[in-house]
Design a protein around this motif. Structure first.
Motif, PDB file in Angstrom:
ATOM      1  N   GLY A 167      70.589  52.297  59.475  1.00 54.71           N
ATOM      2  CA  GLY A 167      69.260  52.601  59.984  1.00 54.71           C
ATOM      3  C   GLY A 167      69.261  53.826  60.878  1.00 54.71           C
ATOM      4  N   ALA A 168      68.065  54.349  61.150  1.00 57.94           N
ATOM      5  CA  ALA A 168      67.938  55.550  61.972  1.00 57.94           C
ATOM      6  C   ALA A 168      68.199  55.264  63.445  1.00 57.94           C
ATOM      7  N   THR A 169      67.841  54.051  63.916  1.00 57.45           N
ATOM      8  CA  THR A 169      68.007  53.708  65.325  1.00 57.45           C
ATOM      9  C   THR A 169      68.995  52.568  65.535  1.00 57.45           C
ATOM     10  N   GLN A 170      69.433  51.926  64.457  1.00 55.94           N
ATOM     11  CA  GLN A 170      70.391  50.834  64.570  1.00 55.94           C
ATOM     12  C   GLN A 170      71.142  50.664  63.249  1.00 55.94           C
ATOM     13  N   ARG A 171      72.417  50.416  63.356  1.00 52.08           N
ATOM     14  CA  ARG A 171      73.231  50.127  62.182  1.00 52.08           C
ATOM     15  C   ARG A 171      73.670  48.663  62.240  1.00 52.08           C
ATOM     16  N   VAL A 172      73.748  48.024  61.079  1.00 51.27           N
ATOM     17  CA  VAL A 172      74.195  46.637  60.997  1.00 51.27           C
ATOM     18  C   VAL A 172      75.464  46.600  60.154  1.00 51.27           C
ATOM     19  N   THR A 182      85.288  53.135  64.171  1.00 53.15           N
ATOM     20  CA  THR A 182      84.277  53.977  64.806  1.00 53.15           C
ATOM     21  C   THR A 182      82.986  53.192  65.011  1.00 53.15           C
ATOM     22  N   LEU A 183      82.581  52.448  64.000  1.00 56.50           N
ATOM     23  CA  LEU A 183      81.360  51.653  64.100  1.00 56.50           C
ATOM     24  C   LEU A 183      81.507  50.549  65.142  1.00 56.50           C
ATOM     25  N   ASN A 199      83.336  50.678  67.758  1.00 58.31           N
ATOM     26  CA  ASN A 199      83.306  51.334  69.065  1.00 58.31           C
ATOM     27  C   ASN A 199      81.900  51.769  69.461  1.00 58.31           C
ATOM     28  N   ASP A 200      80.987  51.858  68.489  1.00 62.35           N
ATOM     29  CA  ASP A 200      79.608  52.259  68.778  1.00 62.35           C
ATOM     30  C   ASP A 200      78.723  51.074  69.180  1.00 62.35           C
ATOM     31  N   ARG A 201      79.220  49.863  69.099  1.00 62.42           N
ATOM     32  CA  ARG A 201      78.363  48.709  69.384  1.00 62.42           C
ATOM     33  C   ARG A 201      78.262  48.463  70.884  1.00 62.42           C
ATOM     34  N   PRO A 202      77.071  48.094  71.355  1.00 63.72           N
ATOM     35  CA  PRO A 202      76.918  47.736  72.766  1.00 63.72           C
ATOM     36  C   PRO A 202      77.723  46.474  73.068  1.00 63.72           C
ATOM     37  N   GLY A 203      78.315  46.421  74.256  1.00 62.34           N
ATOM     38  CA  GLY A 203      79.061  45.230  74.641  1.00 62.34           C
ATOM     39  C   GLY A 203      80.324  45.031  73.843  1.00 62.34           C
ATOM     40  N   LYS A 204      80.899  46.123  73.359  1.00 60.41           N
ATOM     41  CA  LYS A 204      82.124  46.014  72.561  1.00 60.41           C
ATOM     42  C   LYS A 204      83.254  45.438  73.411  1.00 60.41           C
ATOM     43  N   LEU A 205      84.258  44.890  72.735  1.00 60.66           N
ATOM     44  CA  LEU A 205      85.404  44.337  73.433  1.00 60.66           C
ATOM     45  C   LEU A 205      86.194  45.452  74.116  1.00 60.66           C
ATOM     46  N   SER A 206      86.669  45.178  75.320  1.00 66.77           N
ATOM     47  CA  SER A 206      87.533  46.139  75.990  1.00 66.77           C
ATOM     48  C   SER A 206      88.919  46.089  75.355  1.00 66.77           C
ATOM     49  N   ASN A 244      76.504  61.729  66.478  1.00 64.26           N
ATOM     50  CA  ASN A 244      75.771  60.939  67.466  1.00 64.26           C
ATOM     51  C   ASN A 244      75.966  59.449  67.210  1.00 64.26           C
ATOM     52  N   SER A 245      76.311  58.728  68.266  1.00 68.27           N
ATOM     53  CA  SER A 245      76.516  57.291  68.144  1.00 68.27           C
ATOM     54  C   SER A 245      75.175  56.574  68.036  1.00 68.27           C
TER      55      SER A 245
END
Length: 207
Positions: A61-66, A142-143, A145-152, A182-183
């Motif tokens: 998606g343009a603003t979110q990827r699943v 890469t994907l 790493n682009d997610r909010p709240g990713k694991l440290s 752009n992420s």
């Protein structure tokens, strides 16, 4: 890399199909359903011995990827002991395992990328391009790493210990050009798709 155009959904499964053919047919049925529902890309990360991931689907998606990790099972096939640890644990532990890419090589790597052609629909075509396990892993990492709240990294290391991975690595993926610089926020899902002999798909969460 070589590519070809394939049509979906697949033809009916032959009555005398082998176990391997049943598995491949089940994956093709699930891929067709995903493309019909709007998925843009499907990554198939495997070698000739069947090691890897059945399907990693991306709705771009343009603003979110699943991003969805899918384990495909034909009829009554069961999850392995490691897969029973959960979708996220299995996916991340496998991708971060140092020996993971050692299971692939020029002679055994059968990984490929499928891209839907045209709008979603019950039938259509996809371009299938041969790929490498390294290229697909870099795209997937890469994907993730682009997610909010990713694991440290600490959480990933703890997960690897939990899964019994003795030689973990810190992934340093090369961002594929087609993902753009752009992420875009990524939502990650995990599920098991069980394909029945008639082609029906029974989906369940892979917690």
């Amino acid at each position: 890399m070589p590519s070809q155009t394939v049509s979906y959904p697949p033809t009916a499964l032959a009555k005398n199909a082998t176990h391997k053919e049943k598995g491949a047919w089940g994956e093709a049925v699930v891929a067709a359903q995903l493309f019909s529902s709007g998925v843009d890309w499907i990554f198939i990360l495997e070698n000739s011995r069947g090691q890897g991931f059945d399907i990693i689907a991306l709705e771009d998606g343009a603003t979110q990827r699943v991003l969805t990790f899918i384990e495909v099972k034909y009829n009554t096939s069961r999850l392995s002991a490691r897969q029973k640890e959960g979708g996220e644990a299995y996916a991340i532990a496998s991708i971060c395992e140092a020996s993971f890419l050692e299971k692939f090589g020029s002679a055994t790597d059968t990984s490929r990328i499928m891209r839907r052609v045209g709008p979603p629909g019950k039938s259509g075509q996809a371009i299938v391009t041969e790929s490498s396990a390294t290229e697909i892993r870099d795209a997937v990492m890469t994907l993730l790493n682009d997610r909010p709240g990713k694991l440290s990294q600490t959480e990933i290391d703890e997960l690897l210990v939990q899964m019994g991975v003795n030689t973990p690595i810190t992934p340093k993926p090369a961002r594929p050009a087609w993902l753009g610089q752009n992420s875009i926020p990524v939502v990650v899902n995990y599920r098991v798709s069980r394909v029945m002999p008639g082609g029906n798909i029974l989906d369940s969460l892979w917690p």
